[in-house]
Design a protein around this motif. Structure first.
Motif, PDB file in Angstrom:
ATOM      1  N   ASP A 135       0.753  -1.412   0.484  1.00  0.00           N
ATOM      2  CA  ASP A 135      -0.372   0.048  -0.176  1.00  0.00           C
ATOM      3  C   ASP A 135       0.483   0.905  -0.229  1.00  0.00           C
ATOM      4  OD1 ASP A 135       0.500   1.111   2.559  1.00  0.00           O
ATOM      5  OD2 ASP A 135      -0.090  -1.247   3.243  1.00  0.00           O
ATOM      6  N   ASP A 136       0.183   2.137  -0.518  1.00  0.00           N
ATOM      7  CA  ASP A 136       0.990   3.952  -0.334  1.00  0.00           C
ATOM      8  C   ASP A 136       2.075   4.084   0.676  1.00  0.00           C
ATOM      9  OD1 ASP A 136      -0.031   3.663  -2.385  1.00  0.00           O
ATOM     10  OD2 ASP A 136      -1.102   5.626  -2.632  1.00  0.00           O
ATOM     11  N   LYS A 137       1.332   4.063   1.676  1.00  0.00           N
ATOM     12  CA  LYS A 137       1.889   4.115   3.005  1.00  0.00           C
ATOM     13  C   LYS A 137       3.038   3.564   3.616  1.00  0.00           C
ATOM     14  CE  LYS A 137       0.694   4.749   8.069  1.00  0.00           C
ATOM     15  NZ  LYS A 137       0.149   4.998   9.547  1.00  0.00           N
ATOM     16  N   SER A 138       2.893   2.249   3.427  1.00  0.00           N
ATOM     17  CA  SER A 138       3.957   1.804   3.752  1.00  0.00           C
ATOM     18  C   SER A 138       5.304   1.546   3.021  1.00  0.00           C
ATOM     19  CB  SER A 138       3.873  -0.424   3.754  1.00  0.00           C
ATOM     20  OG  SER A 138       2.581  -0.329   4.530  1.00  0.00           O
ATOM     21  N   ALA A 139       4.933   1.358   0.989  1.00  0.00           N
ATOM     22  CA  ALA A 139       6.004   1.838  -0.077  1.00  0.00           C
ATOM     23  C   ALA A 139       6.895   2.900   0.756  1.00  0.00           C
ATOM     24  CB  ALA A 139       5.054   1.952  -1.423  1.00  0.00           C
ATOM     25  N   LEU A 140       5.583   4.189   0.919  1.00  0.00           N
ATOM     26  CA  LEU A 140       6.308   5.456   1.327  1.00  0.00           C
ATOM     27  C   LEU A 140       7.455   4.779   2.667  1.00  0.00           C
ATOM     28  CD1 LEU A 140       7.137   7.987   0.747  1.00  0.00           C
ATOM     29  CD2 LEU A 140       4.966   8.811   1.856  1.00  0.00           C
ATOM     30  N   ALA A 141       7.062   4.044   3.576  1.00  0.00           N
ATOM     31  CA  ALA A 141       8.057   4.173   5.002  1.00  0.00           C
ATOM     32  C   ALA A 141       8.925   3.399   4.053  1.00  0.00           C
ATOM     33  CB  ALA A 141       6.828   3.731   5.557  1.00  0.00           C
ATOM     34  N   LEU A 142       9.308   2.443   2.944  1.00  0.00           N
ATOM     35  CA  LEU A 142      10.534   1.929   3.339  1.00  0.00           C
ATOM     36  C   LEU A 142      10.904   2.775   2.340  1.00  0.00           C
ATOM     37  CD1 LEU A 142      11.989  -0.818   2.570  1.00  0.00           C
ATOM     38  CD2 LEU A 142      10.793  -1.294   0.756  1.00  0.00           C
ATOM     39  N   GLY A 143      10.778   3.944   1.525  1.00  0.00           N
ATOM     40  CA  GLY A 143      11.258   4.509   0.848  1.00  0.00           C
ATOM     41  C   GLY A 143      12.463   5.466   1.535  1.00  0.00           C
TER      42      GLY A 143
END
Length: 175
Positions: free
Chosen positions: A146-154
Motif C-alpha cells: 500500500d502507499d503508506k508502507s511503500a513510502l515508509a520503505l522509501g
C-alpha cells in the motif's frame, strides 16, 4: 588407520558449520561498513550516497558482490567507478535516474529486474541515497504494498527531498 567419520557438532557437519559461520561473518562485515547516508532497510540491499574508492574497497572486503549506480551519465563520481568496482571483484551495473523525472515506475521495474539477476549483497547508490529510496518505494508499490508502507520503505531506504514526487507517483499508481 583412517576413518571416514565426519566431525559433527549438534548434528551439523563441521564443513557446513564453517560455511555458515563464514557467510554470517560476511553479512556482519557488510553491515558494519561506513558509507554516506547508509540505509539497510531490506535484507541484502544497502542504499547510500556516492561511495569513495576506499569505501568501495571496504564494500568488497565486507562481502558486497554488486554495485548498482543510479547516477546520471553526466554526474561526476570523482573516480572511475566501473573500473574501481570491477578491479575489486564486484559487478558494476548502471541504471541512470536523472533527478525527479527519472523516478518512474519503469525505472523501479528495471531496478527490480536488475536485483533479481545479480548476486548479493547489493549496494545501490546515487549521489545521496535519495533516488535509491525513491525507486525502492515505487518497486514496493509494484510488488503490492500500500502507499503508506511503500513510502515508509522509501524513507527507510534514503528517500528525502524526492518524497513529494514519490507520494504523487504512489497516489497515481502508474507513470
Amino acid at each position: 588407520m583412517t576413518s571416514n567419520r565426519v566431525l559433527r557438532i549438534h548434528g551439523i557437519r563441521l564443513g557446513t558449520m564453517a560455511l555458515i559461520l563464514t557467510l554470517a561473518a560476511g553479512q556482519v562485515l557488510a553491515q558494519s561498513m561506513d558509507l554516506p547516508n547508509r540505509k539497510d532497510a531490506l535484507e541484502g540491499i544497502t542504499t547510500a550516497g556516492q561511495p569513495s574508492a576506499e569505501q568501495l574497497a571496504a564494500a568488497a572486503k565486507s562481502g558486497f558482490k554488486t554495485v548498482i549506480d543510479l547516477r546520471g551519465v553526466s554526474e561526476d563520481r570523482g573516480i572511475d567507478e566501473r573500473s574501481t568496482v570491477e578491479k575489486l571483484g564486484m559487478s558494476y551495473v548502471t541504471l541512470p535516474v536523472e533527478g525527479a523525472g527519472g523516478v518512474t515506475y519503469a525505472n523501479a521495474a528495471a531496478l527490480d529486474k536488475l536485483l533479481a539477476g545479480v548476486e548479493g549483497p547489493v549496494l545501490i547508490h546515487c549521489a545521496s541515497g535519495n533516488r535509491a529510496g525513491a525507486l525502492l518505494a515505487l518497486r514496493d508499490k509494484l510488488d503490492g504494498a500500500d502507499d503508506k508502507s511503500a513510502l515508509a520503505l522509501g524513507v527507510a531506504s534514503g528517500l528525502t527531498s524526492l518524497k513529494p514526487a514519490v507520494e504523487q507517483k504512489l497516489a497515481q499508481g502508474h507513470d
